[in-house]
Structures are given as C-alpha cells and as structure tokens.
Design an enzyme around this catalytic site. Structure first.
Site, PDB file in Angstrom:
ATOM      1  N   ASP A  83       0.851  -1.311  -0.143  1.00  0.00           N
ATOM      2  CA  ASP A  83      -0.085   0.087  -0.038  1.00  0.00           C
ATOM      3  C   ASP A  83       0.879   1.236   0.087  1.00  0.00           C
ATOM      4  O   ASP A  83       1.819   1.453   0.611  1.00  0.00           O
ATOM      5  CB  ASP A  83      -0.857  -0.151   1.124  1.00  0.00           C
ATOM      6  CG  ASP A  83      -1.899   1.145   1.255  1.00  0.00           C
ATOM      7  OD1 ASP A  83      -2.460   1.413   0.071  1.00  0.00           O
ATOM      8  OD2 ASP A  83      -2.414   1.165   2.415  1.00  0.00           O
ATOM      9  N   SER A 270      -8.932   2.554   8.591  1.00  0.00           N
ATOM     10  CA  SER A 270      -9.054   3.323   9.676  1.00  0.00           C
ATOM     11  C   SER A 270     -10.499   2.461  10.490  1.00  0.00           C
ATOM     12  O   SER A 270     -10.428   2.619  11.671  1.00  0.00           O
ATOM     13  CB  SER A 270      -9.469   4.745   9.420  1.00  0.00           C
ATOM     14  OG  SER A 270      -8.709   5.447   8.877  1.00  0.00           O
TER      15      SER A 270
END
Ligand code: G3H
Ligand code: 13P
Ligand code: ZN
Length: 322
Positions: A83, A270
C-alpha cells in the site's frame, strides 16, 4: 490456493458489479479477523501492507502471517499488496519478497514524473509476474509521513487518465473523488448536520468517477480512504476514555454504488483501528484487573471480523464470489 495477483479478482469484480476489500494488516489479530470473515463468506480479499506496517511488524513476519492465512483459508483468493509504495526500491523489495501486487504512489509528483516512476515499477513488476496499482490525483488526510491538508487535495482530472494508463502500463488506477485517509475525512465546515447533530459529509464526485470510467472502459478503478468510520465505534472510543470528536467517514451506501461501477478495490484501514481501539478501551474499562493480552485482543479480533463481514456483505458485495 496459493497467494494470487489481483488480475483475475478485478476482472471478475468488474463484470460482477462488486468490489474486493483491501484491508491493511499490521499484526496477527488483524490478519486473522479479516481472513476469518472472508473465509466464512467465501469472499476474495486483499491484504495490504504499508511502509509503516513493514517498519512496525517487519516484512518477513507480515508475509509469513499472510502465508498462514492462505493455508488456513484454502478456498478463497488472497492477494498480498504493498500500500502506498513511494519509491522504486520499496516496490522492488516487496516484489522480490513475495508480494503479488504493489502500489506505486507518485501522485504528489508532476504528471510526467508520476508516469516515469510508475513505468519503471511496472516494467520490473511485470517481469516478475506482479501487478501494479498507480494513483492520479491526491486525497486529503494522512498516509505514512505524507499529510495533505483538507482543501489542498485535488480530484483526478479525467482528461489525464487515458494517457497515464497507456504510457505507464499500470494494472489498476486509484483516483481521487472526495474520499480521504484517516478518521477525520471532512472538516465540520465541509459538512451539514442532521437532526441529531451528526455530521453529514459532502457526496463523492460520481461525475469524476463516471468520466474516468468512460475514458477507461473495462479498467479497474481503486478507491483509497474508504473507511466509513462507524459511529458505534467512535461512541465506544469516546465512552471509554477516548477523545475523537467529529470523527467522520464515507457513507457506506455511496461506496456500494461505486462498487457496482468500475471500482474493483476499496481500501479500508481506519475502521479496523476503530473497531480494535473501541473494543479494547471497553474491555479495559470493564475489566480493570485483567492484564493478559489474549483477553483483550480476543474481542478486538472478533470486532475486526464482524466489521469486515459487514463490509463484505453490505458494502463490497463480494460474498460468495471466491
Ligand atoms: O493509507 C494509509 C493506510 O491507512 C496505512 O496507514 O501508513 O499508518 O500504516 P499507515
Ligand atoms: P482509510 O483511512 O479510510 O481506512 O483508508 C485506508 C487506505 O486508503 C489505505 O491505503
Ligand atoms: Zn490509501
């Protein structure tokens, strides 16, 4: 089955009108929570590792945890993805070290520099059977050390996507249509409030997405910054000693709509952090005498699993698509 690349996953997702969840992994409990949910729901899944995750947990530990998840869940396709790779060297190290997909994020560079670096990574990756995600446009929020202030983000310019994809040879493209990294995706001033005083964010720019799709027919689009910041977890954090006022995410119904279009990969980190933190805070508050990490990490892992299962069924639509 062994670790797979995202090539076939995306082709099936594109045609099937769903998206594959890309969840960030940093430790064993997170890997287990995500893959247990995907395994039970027969869903393909992408496990992604950031530069920060590698610095925290070590490349080898993360690869071995993911390999263990592959052994434990033989019926579902699992991809291992870098990522926000920010250099050729980092991408190369992950390609050489067992990843099946990498992202080169040169979105903060000029158009020409983004193309040059992405092209360099694509050449190396494709020579090694690895696919590449690139990015055009910038999201607000924080990723690794890069912080982009609200108001300084820039939507992807649809008129650039065709040239970018053709010249780089990338396999998927992350675009900026109003999502943002972290648990505070919008400033209160960008939102309205509903009758209960809860912030309502501005809608995603589906016009930008649709323009990109028109110019890139059949090509997989990626959405970063796609946590919904479930208010049940925010409340849990705040109720048990945390302080996250006005944390806000992307409404799930908008992500579901995007998943039905050409968006084949939706990034979520998140929400994992919130699910774990809310539940660990609650556990500590309710069991002040406990000190065995297994006691408080067990409900945290279960919360990750439940949250990912919810995403797979109600947001991504990838259940039963393994
Ligand atoms: O986009 C960023 C991801 O949430 C990863 O975050 O760099 O803190 O691991 P991290
Ligand atoms: P969130 O902060 O919305 O979970 O986004 C994660 C992400 O985009 C990882 O690349
Ligand atoms: Zn991201």
């Amino acid at each position: 089955m062994p670790l797979v690349s995202t090539k076939e996953m995306f082709a099936k997702a594109y045609d099937g009108g769903y998206a594959v969840g890309a969840f960030n992994v940093n430790n064993m409990e997170i890997v287990q929570g995500i893959t247990e949910a995907a395994g039970e729901l027969k869903s393909p899944v992408i496990l992604q590792v950031s530069k920060g995750a590698r610095a925290y947990a070590n490349h080898t530990y993360l690869v071995k945890l993911v390999e263990a998840a592959v052994i434990e869940n033989p019926e579902i396709p699992i991809a291992l993805h870098l990522d926000h790779g920010d250099t050729f060297e980092l991408c190369k190290s992950c390609i050489d070290g067992g990843f099946t997909s990498v992202m080169i994020d040169a979105s903060s560079k000029s158009f020409e520099d983004n193309i040059a670096l992405t092209r360099q990574v694509v050449e190396y990756a494709h020579d090694h059977g690895v696919v590449v995600e690139a990015e055009l446009g910038t999201l607000a929020g924080v990723e690794d050390e890069v912080a982009v202030e609200h108001g300084k983000e820039s939507y992807t310019r649809p008129e650039e996507v065709e040239e970018f994809v053709t010249r780089t040879g990338c396999d998927s493209l992350a675009i900026a249509i109003g999502t943002s990294h972290g648990a505070y995706k919008f400033k209160a001033s960008q939102c309205t409030r509903n009758a209960d005083g809860v912030l309502v964010p501005p809608p995603l720019r589906f016009d930008v997405l649709e323009e990109c799709i028109k110019r890139l027919p059949g090509f997989p689009i990626v959405l970063h910054g796609s946590s919904s910041v479930p208010q049940e977890f925010v409340k849990m954090v705040n109720q048990y000693g945390g302080n996250m006022p006005d944390a806000i995410g992307i409404p799930e119904d908008q992500l579901r709509e995007a998943a039905k279009l050409a968006v084949c990969k939706i990034n979520i980190d998140s929400d994992i952090r919130l699910a774990m933190t809310g539940n660990i805070r609650k556990y500590f508050a309710e069991h002040p005498d406990h000190f065995d990490p297994r006691q408080y990490l067990k409900p945290a892992r279960q919360a990750v699993k439940d949250m990912v299962a919810h995403k797979i069924v109600h947001v991504l639509g990838s259940d039963g698509k393994a």
